[in-house]
Write an enzyme that holds these catalytic residues in place. Structure first.
Site, PDB file in Angstrom:
ATOM      1  N   ARG A 172      -6.717  -5.781  -3.662  1.00 30.32           N
ATOM      2  CA  ARG A 172      -7.372  -4.582  -3.419  1.00 30.32           C
ATOM      3  C   ARG A 172      -6.451  -3.564  -4.400  1.00 30.32           C
ATOM      4  NH1 ARG A 172      -9.418  -3.085   1.224  1.00 30.32           N
ATOM      5  NH2 ARG A 172      -8.093  -1.160   1.438  1.00 30.32           N
ATOM      6  N   ARG A 176      -1.135  -0.972 -13.161  1.00 26.84           N
ATOM      7  CA  ARG A 176      -1.659  -0.518 -14.491  1.00 26.84           C
ATOM      8  C   ARG A 176      -0.778  -0.375 -15.668  1.00 26.84           C
ATOM      9  NH1 ARG A 176      -4.538   3.497 -11.441  1.00 26.84           N
ATOM     10  NH2 ARG A 176      -6.486   2.471 -10.665  1.00 26.84           N
ATOM     11  N   ARG A 248      -4.563  -7.010  13.390  1.00 24.75           N
ATOM     12  CA  ARG A 248      -3.277  -6.032  13.627  1.00 24.75           C
ATOM     13  C   ARG A 248      -3.682  -4.576  13.810  1.00 24.75           C
ATOM     14  NH1 ARG A 248       1.860  -7.719  14.018  1.00 24.75           N
ATOM     15  NH2 ARG A 248       3.080  -6.117  12.559  1.00 24.75           N
ATOM     16  N   ARG A 278       4.442   3.960   6.351  1.00 26.51           N
ATOM     17  CA  ARG A 278       4.001   4.943   5.761  1.00 26.51           C
ATOM     18  C   ARG A 278       4.130   6.487   6.529  1.00 26.51           C
ATOM     19  NH1 ARG A 278      -1.918   2.412   4.292  1.00 26.51           N
ATOM     20  NH2 ARG A 278      -2.635   2.139   6.436  1.00 26.51           N
ATOM     21  N   GLU A 299       3.629   5.984  10.309  1.00 23.37           N
ATOM     22  CA  GLU A 299       2.857   4.686  10.853  1.00 23.37           C
ATOM     23  C   GLU A 299       3.622   3.573  11.180  1.00 23.37           C
ATOM     24  OE1 GLU A 299      -0.997   4.597   8.999  1.00 23.37           O
ATOM     25  OE2 GLU A 299      -0.816   2.081   8.908  1.00 23.37           O
ATOM     26  N   TYR A 347     -12.004  -7.498   5.972  1.00 25.66           N
ATOM     27  CA  TYR A 347     -11.384  -6.093   5.631  1.00 25.66           C
ATOM     28  C   TYR A 347     -12.120  -5.465   4.629  1.00 25.66           C
ATOM     29  CZ  TYR A 347      -6.887  -3.963   4.101  1.00 25.66           C
ATOM     30  OH  TYR A 347      -5.682  -3.139   3.944  1.00 25.66           O
ATOM     31  N   ASP A 349     -13.719  -1.644   3.281  1.00 27.56           N
ATOM     32  CA  ASP A 349     -13.534  -0.125   3.363  1.00 27.56           C
ATOM     33  C   ASP A 349     -14.971   0.477   3.567  1.00 27.56           C
ATOM     34  OD1 ASP A 349     -10.989  -0.415   2.307  1.00 27.56           O
ATOM     35  OD2 ASP A 349     -11.615  -0.382   0.136  1.00 27.56           O
TER      36      ASP A 349
HETATM   37  N1  UDP Z   1       0.916  -2.873   0.179  1.00 27.32           N
HETATM   38  C1  UDP Z   1       2.100  -2.811  -0.240  1.00 27.32           C
HETATM   39  N2  UDP Z   1       2.945  -1.725  -0.400  1.00 27.32           N
HETATM   40  C2  UDP Z   1       2.384  -0.664  -0.518  1.00 27.32           C
HETATM   41  C3  UDP Z   1       0.919  -0.367  -0.171  1.00 27.32           C
HETATM   42  C4  UDP Z   1       0.425  -1.383  -0.060  1.00 27.32           C
HETATM   43  O1  UDP Z   1       2.868  -3.966  -0.042  1.00 27.32           O
HETATM   44  O2  UDP Z   1       2.912   0.512  -0.851  1.00 27.32           O
HETATM   45  C5  UDP Z   1       0.062  -4.023   0.374  1.00 27.32           C
HETATM   46  C6  UDP Z   1       0.074  -4.353   2.009  1.00 27.32           C
HETATM   47  O3  UDP Z   1       0.004  -5.554   2.337  1.00 27.32           O
HETATM   48  C7  UDP Z   1      -1.352  -3.944   2.299  1.00 27.32           C
HETATM   49  C8  UDP Z   1      -2.182  -3.838   1.049  1.00 27.32           C
HETATM   50  O4  UDP Z   1      -1.126  -3.938  -0.297  1.00 27.32           O
HETATM   51  O5  UDP Z   1      -1.885  -4.126   3.256  1.00 27.32           O
HETATM   52  C9  UDP Z   1      -3.396  -3.097   0.836  1.00 27.32           C
HETATM   53  O6  UDP Z   1      -2.986  -1.922   0.731  1.00 27.32           O
HETATM   54  P1  UDP Z   1      -4.096  -0.875   1.089  1.00 27.32           P
HETATM   55  O7  UDP Z   1      -3.351   0.483   0.780  1.00 27.32           O
HETATM   56  O8  UDP Z   1      -5.364  -1.120   0.532  1.00 27.32           O
HETATM   57  O9  UDP Z   1      -4.128  -0.860   2.624  1.00 27.32           O
HETATM   58  P2  UDP Z   1      -4.734   0.114   3.779  1.00 27.32           P
HETATM   59  O10 UDP Z   1      -4.861   1.517   3.024  1.00 27.32           O
HETATM   60  O11 UDP Z   1      -6.264  -0.461   3.931  1.00 27.32           O
HETATM   61  O12 UDP Z   1      -3.930   0.050   5.010  1.00 27.32           O
END
Ligand code: UDP
Length: 394
Positions: A172, A176, A248, A278, A299, A347, A349
């Site tokens: 996902r 870069r 989850r 986060r 969170e 999963y 969006d």
């Molecule tokens: N992830 C991570 N560190 C970060 C952000 C994301 O390890 O700082 C991993 C984590 O496993 C997460 C996945 O990447 O579930 C997908 O992140 P995304 O931001 O797409 O998750 P969402 O916003 O859907 O919770």
């Protein structure tokens, strides 16, 4: 004919609206919670006046022009680019991992080519076909960046070892070798000006649509309808009779302060030294307004208990086997279609859910116009069957 839609998140609300708009039939929508919009629900927090995303910050993004145009029928979108930061012991870093992150992390001044060569030398090139999240990360970026930004966050968020999580979860996110710190690679991105709830109010505002809140779906509900569109949890539809799928859930501590708390909409905390994942300061998603006070959501993540809202389908190996069995049950279920993140145990969006509902509605309307209302299996459902190795074909 009368149709029942279970759930008023994007899957249900878009589907219901499309059928109401493009047929002469009536659609009843039932929603288990006391509000519409599912996990996209937003409301004005009384003390600060800030529009909070009650179930976690949602940034709308898509590369699908049809979906982008569709959402504009129901809201004005304010320009917004998601540029989260990561706070680790070494400092505050830019996400997604980009040239700035790499240069800061290794204290270098690499050009894009030098950074690519550097990462190529440290990443696990021997892992040719990554089988899980961890292998995918080691293959993409090597041990150091993986440990710093992904290992702890993923363990906390998913509640298991990253090697148990599918590689698709990491895919996902981009890696870069330039300074582009846009978290998404989508062509279009924004925040709805009046919040998400107003979108759902407009979606469901139609003479052939009726809504009942506080109504948890029961198997008998569909009896008096010609067709049911179900966007609740897949295992719940089948009364969990084969067992429970893993999801989850997330929850928040909220606190209010004056001024600017984080200085940014979102900071991630990948380290295992803190138990949360986060923090989100919601007023920065509404940057066109001024607020004296601010509300911050911290969170946490945990396994979904019986009373909790499911958020993220875990899709561990055992879950996928169970999902496959439930999907075969779905194919034996008459007059019912399944949709959405929970209904398809995928999963997805927001924009993917909307695209799926638009195409499901189109197919269904064609079927009823031809006098053949029948279960319609959306693209996501078909993909699930293929991915799970099932020989069943809808
Ligand atoms: N992830 C991570 N560190 C970060 C952000 C994301 O390890 O700082 C991993 C984590 O496993 C997460 C996945 O990447 O579930 C997908 O992140 P995304 O931001 O797409 O998750 P969402 O916003 O859907 O919770």
């Amino acid at each position: 004919m009368r149709f029942l839609v279970v759930g008023s998140g994007f899957a249900g609300a878009v589907l219901a609206r499309e059928i109401a708009d493009h047929s002469e039939h009536h659609v009843d929508v039932v929603e288990a919670r006391d509000h519409i919009g599912g996990n996209c629900y937003t409301e004005k927090e009384s003390e600060t006046g800030v529009t909070v995303h009650r179930y976690g910050a949602h940034i709308f993004h898509t590369s699908n022009l049809d979906v982008w145009k569709y959402i504009h029928r129901f809201t004005e979108m304010m320009p917004f680019i998601n540029r989260p930061k990561a706070s680790i012991e070494k400092g505050i870093f830019s996400l997604p991992v980009n040239l700035h992150t790499i240069n800061q992390f290794y204290a270098k001044k690499f050009s894009p080519l030098e950074a690519r060569q550097f990462i190529d030398a440290i990443r696990r090139q021997d892992i040719t076909e990554p089988q899980n999240f961890e292998e995918q990360a080691l293959h993409f970026m090597g041990e150091d960046l993986y440990r710093a930004f992904f290992h702890g966050y993923t363990k906390k968020h998913w509640g298991c070892e990253p090697r148990e999580i599918p590689a698709s979860v990491l895919k996902r996110l981009p890696l870069r070798f330039n300074y582009n710190d846009n978290y998404y690679s989508s062509l279009y991105q924004g925040i709805p000006k009046g919040g998400y709830t107003a979108i759902f109010e407009r979606l469901l505002d139609h003479p052939r649509l009726s809504l009942t809140l506080n109504h948890r779906w029961q198997p008998d509900d569909g009896r008096s309808y010609d067709h049911v569109f179900y966007s609740g949890p897949l295992d719940g539809f089948h009364g969990h009779r084969r067992g429970r799928l893993g999801y989850r859930t997330v929850f928040w501590e909220e606190h209010i302060e004056t001024g600017d708390v984080l200085g940014h909409p979102g900071i991630n905390f990948p380290s295992m030294d803190v138990s949360f994942t986060r923090r989100r300061e919601h007023k920065h998603y509404e940057y066109w307004k001024q607020f004296d006070k601010s509300i911050v959501f911290t969170e946490y993540s945990k396994e979904t208990g019986l009373e909790d809202e499911p958020y993220y389908p875990k899709r561990l190996t055992a879950d996928k086997a169970l999902m496959n069995d439930y999907l075969s049950d779905c194919m034996q279920t008459e007059r019912t279609s399944f949709m959405g993140r929970l209904g398809l145990y995928t999963y997805m969006d927001m924009h993917q859910v909307i695209a799926e509902s638009l195409s499901l509605a189109r197919d269904f309307i064609t079927a009823i116009a031809a006098g053949q209302p029948r279960p319609i299996f959306p693209e996501g459902f078909r993909r699930q069957l293929v991915a799970s190795g099932s020989r069943l074909r809808p």
